[in-house]
Design a protein around this motif. Structure first.
Motif, PDB file in Angstrom:
ATOM      1  N   SER A   1      53.839  61.274   7.266  1.00  0.00           N
ATOM      2  CA  SER A   1      54.935  60.671   8.035  1.00  0.00           C
ATOM      3  C   SER A   1      54.419  59.543   8.916  1.00  0.00           C
ATOM      4  N   PHE A   2      53.292  59.749   9.568  1.00  0.00           N
ATOM      5  CA  PHE A   2      52.713  58.711  10.412  1.00  0.00           C
ATOM      6  C   PHE A   2      52.334  57.486   9.584  1.00  0.00           C
ATOM      7  N   MET A   3      51.765  57.696   8.413  1.00  0.00           N
ATOM      8  CA  MET A   3      51.364  56.571   7.561  1.00  0.00           C
ATOM      9  C   MET A   3      52.580  55.764   7.112  1.00  0.00           C
ATOM     10  N   ILE A   4      53.649  56.442   6.741  1.00  0.00           N
ATOM     11  CA  ILE A   4      54.876  55.741   6.321  1.00  0.00           C
ATOM     12  C   ILE A   4      55.456  54.962   7.501  1.00  0.00           C
ATOM     13  N   LEU A   5      55.545  55.603   8.653  1.00  0.00           N
ATOM     14  CA  LEU A   5      56.076  54.943   9.843  1.00  0.00           C
ATOM     15  C   LEU A   5      55.223  53.730  10.221  1.00  0.00           C
ATOM     16  N   ALA A   6      53.919  53.899  10.259  1.00  0.00           N
ATOM     17  CA  ALA A   6      53.017  52.810  10.647  1.00  0.00           C
ATOM     18  C   ALA A   6      53.060  51.669   9.635  1.00  0.00           C
ATOM     19  N   SER A   7      53.044  51.996   8.351  1.00  0.00           N
ATOM     20  CA  SER A   7      53.022  50.930   7.342  1.00  0.00           C
ATOM     21  C   SER A   7      54.324  50.134   7.332  1.00  0.00           C
ATOM     22  N   THR A   8      55.465  50.796   7.458  1.00  0.00           N
ATOM     23  CA  THR A   8      56.733  50.054   7.486  1.00  0.00           C
ATOM     24  C   THR A   8      56.863  49.225   8.757  1.00  0.00           C
ATOM     25  N   THR A   9      56.349  49.733   9.854  1.00  0.00           N
ATOM     26  CA  THR A   9      56.386  48.977  11.106  1.00  0.00           C
ATOM     27  C   THR A   9      55.504  47.744  11.012  1.00  0.00           C
ATOM     28  N   ILE A  10      54.284  47.890  10.541  1.00  0.00           N
ATOM     29  CA  ILE A  10      53.359  46.759  10.422  1.00  0.00           C
ATOM     30  C   ILE A  10      53.897  45.726   9.432  1.00  0.00           C
ATOM     31  N   ALA A  11      54.484  46.179   8.331  1.00  0.00           N
ATOM     32  CA  ALA A  11      55.013  45.252   7.326  1.00  0.00           C
ATOM     33  C   ALA A  11      56.200  44.453   7.854  1.00  0.00           C
ATOM     34  N   SER A  12      56.938  45.000   8.812  1.00  0.00           N
ATOM     35  CA  SER A  12      58.116  44.299   9.335  1.00  0.00           C
ATOM     36  C   SER A  12      57.780  43.328  10.457  1.00  0.00           C
ATOM     37  N   LEU A  13      56.571  43.387  10.993  1.00  0.00           N
ATOM     38  CA  LEU A  13      56.181  42.499  12.083  1.00  0.00           C
ATOM     39  C   LEU A  13      55.738  41.143  11.569  1.00  0.00           C
ATOM     40  N   PRO A  14      55.844  40.088  12.414  1.00  0.00           N
ATOM     41  CA  PRO A  14      55.301  38.795  12.009  1.00  0.00           C
ATOM     42  C   PRO A  14      53.780  38.880  11.865  1.00  0.00           C
TER      43      PRO A  14
ATOM     44  N   ASN B   1      50.073  39.073  12.307  1.00  0.00           N
ATOM     45  CA  ASN B   1      49.272  39.458  13.467  1.00  0.00           C
ATOM     46  C   ASN B   1      47.963  40.055  12.954  1.00  0.00           C
ATOM     47  N   PRO B   2      47.034  40.393  13.843  1.00  0.00           N
ATOM     48  CA  PRO B   2      45.746  40.928  13.373  1.00  0.00           C
ATOM     49  C   PRO B   2      45.851  42.211  12.553  1.00  0.00           C
ATOM     50  N   LEU B   3      46.921  42.973  12.705  1.00  0.00           N
ATOM     51  CA  LEU B   3      47.078  44.216  11.950  1.00  0.00           C
ATOM     52  C   LEU B   3      47.796  44.013  10.615  1.00  0.00           C
ATOM     53  N   SER B   4      48.299  42.813  10.354  1.00  0.00           N
ATOM     54  CA  SER B   4      49.109  42.563   9.167  1.00  0.00           C
ATOM     55  C   SER B   4      48.387  42.908   7.874  1.00  0.00           C
ATOM     56  N   PHE B   5      49.189  43.373   6.920  1.00  0.00           N
ATOM     57  CA  PHE B   5      48.678  43.601   5.574  1.00  0.00           C
ATOM     58  C   PHE B   5      48.615  42.267   4.844  1.00  0.00           C
ATOM     59  N   SER B   6      47.987  42.264   3.696  1.00  0.00           N
ATOM     60  CA  SER B   6      47.992  41.058   2.857  1.00  0.00           C
ATOM     61  C   SER B   6      49.418  40.822   2.377  1.00  0.00           C
ATOM     62  N   PRO B   7      49.767  39.586   2.018  1.00  0.00           N
ATOM     63  CA  PRO B   7      51.132  39.315   1.543  1.00  0.00           C
ATOM     64  C   PRO B   7      51.531  40.177   0.345  1.00  0.00           C
ATOM     65  N   THR B   8      50.587  40.474  -0.519  1.00  0.00           N
ATOM     66  CA  THR B   8      50.895  41.307  -1.689  1.00  0.00           C
ATOM     67  C   THR B   8      51.332  42.703  -1.260  1.00  0.00           C
ATOM     68  N   VAL B   9      50.575  43.308  -0.344  1.00  0.00           N
ATOM     69  CA  VAL B   9      50.904  44.657   0.135  1.00  0.00           C
ATOM     70  C   VAL B   9      52.231  44.632   0.897  1.00  0.00           C
ATOM     71  N   THR B  10      52.409  43.617   1.731  1.00  0.00           N
ATOM     72  CA  THR B  10      53.656  43.508   2.494  1.00  0.00           C
ATOM     73  C   THR B  10      54.850  43.391   1.551  1.00  0.00           C
ATOM     74  N   ASN B  11      54.735  42.576   0.511  1.00  0.00           N
ATOM     75  CA  ASN B  11      55.831  42.432  -0.456  1.00  0.00           C
ATOM     76  C   ASN B  11      56.126  43.739  -1.176  1.00  0.00           C
ATOM     77  N   LYS B  12      55.087  44.477  -1.528  1.00  0.00           N
ATOM     78  CA  LYS B  12      55.300  45.764  -2.202  1.00  0.00           C
ATOM     79  C   LYS B  12      55.986  46.759  -1.268  1.00  0.00           C
ATOM     80  N   LEU B  13      55.542  46.802  -0.010  1.00  0.00           N
ATOM     81  CA  LEU B  13      56.179  47.707   0.957  1.00  0.00           C
ATOM     82  C   LEU B  13      57.639  47.316   1.191  1.00  0.00           C
ATOM     83  N   ASN B  14      57.896  46.011   1.288  1.00  0.00           N
ATOM     84  CA  ASN B  14      59.275  45.560   1.497  1.00  0.00           C
ATOM     85  C   ASN B  14      60.144  45.829   0.278  1.00  0.00           C
TER      86      ASN B  14
END
Length: 178
Positions: free
Chosen positions: A16-29, A31-44
């Motif tokens: 649950s924490f991993m899902i919450l953290a990953s969706t939160t990080i993917a929705s942010l502009p 920043n230093p914690l951002s995923f790569s664009p590929t990962v962000t697109n897959k999560l979105n």
């Protein structure tokens, strides 16, 4: 046996924490914690709604409806004490009525106003006569519709009266027989 439950609880909590953290990080502009664009697109793609369901753009203009002929005010927003924090649902129907009424207005029906809306309404004519076709109409008579920019956060503690620019329309609302 009790370790099974503890391990299951730990596993569910971490997941649950991993899902919450990953969706939160993917929705942010970015920043230093951002995923790569590929990962962000897959999560979105998986969580396409993201956190947008829970939020509204804070800089969107605010809708107000002001009775100009002495009628009662609207009963919304619903979260006020006088509405028992939403238990009295009268305001919800008024919001739907108002939405149906303003859907008849076009952008050119609105006037710009840089003063108090009430002052501007005295200078403009009724732009449209609309029939409120609700089963039990509550919004009738002459109303002023305004879209006002919200007061910026940095001006929030100002002691002076702040009048934000707005777009206004004056509407005559005829009520159908309910």
């Amino acid at each position: 046996m009790k370790y099974k439950y503890l391990i299951s609880l730990l596993f569910c909590s971490v997941l649950s924490f991993m899902i919450l953290a990953s969706t939160t990080i993917a929705s942010l502009p970015t920043n230093p914690l951002s995923f790569s664009p590929t990962v962000t697109n897959k999560l979105n793609a998986i969580y396409y709604q993201g956190w947008g369901f829970y939020s509204k753009e804070t800089r969107d203009p605010l809708l107000y409806a002001i009775p100009l002929d002495g009628n009662d005010e609207l009963s919304w927003p619903n979260n006020k004490i006088r509405h028992f924090f939403g238990l009295n649902r009268e305001g919800r129907s008024q919001g739907i009525e108002l939405g149906a009424i303003i859907s008849n207005l076009k952008p050119e029906d609105y006037y710009s106003c840089d003063r108090k809306s009430e002052e501007c309404f005295q200078e403009v004519d009724v732009v449209m006569v609309v029939t409120n076709k609700s089963r039990h109409p509550r919004i009738c008579g002459t109303w002023g519709i305004t879209y006002t920019d919200p007061i910026p956060w940095s001006w929030g503690k100002s002691k002076d009266a702040i009048n934000m620019p707005s777009e206004i329309a004056k509407v005559e609302i005829k009520c159908s027989k309910g």
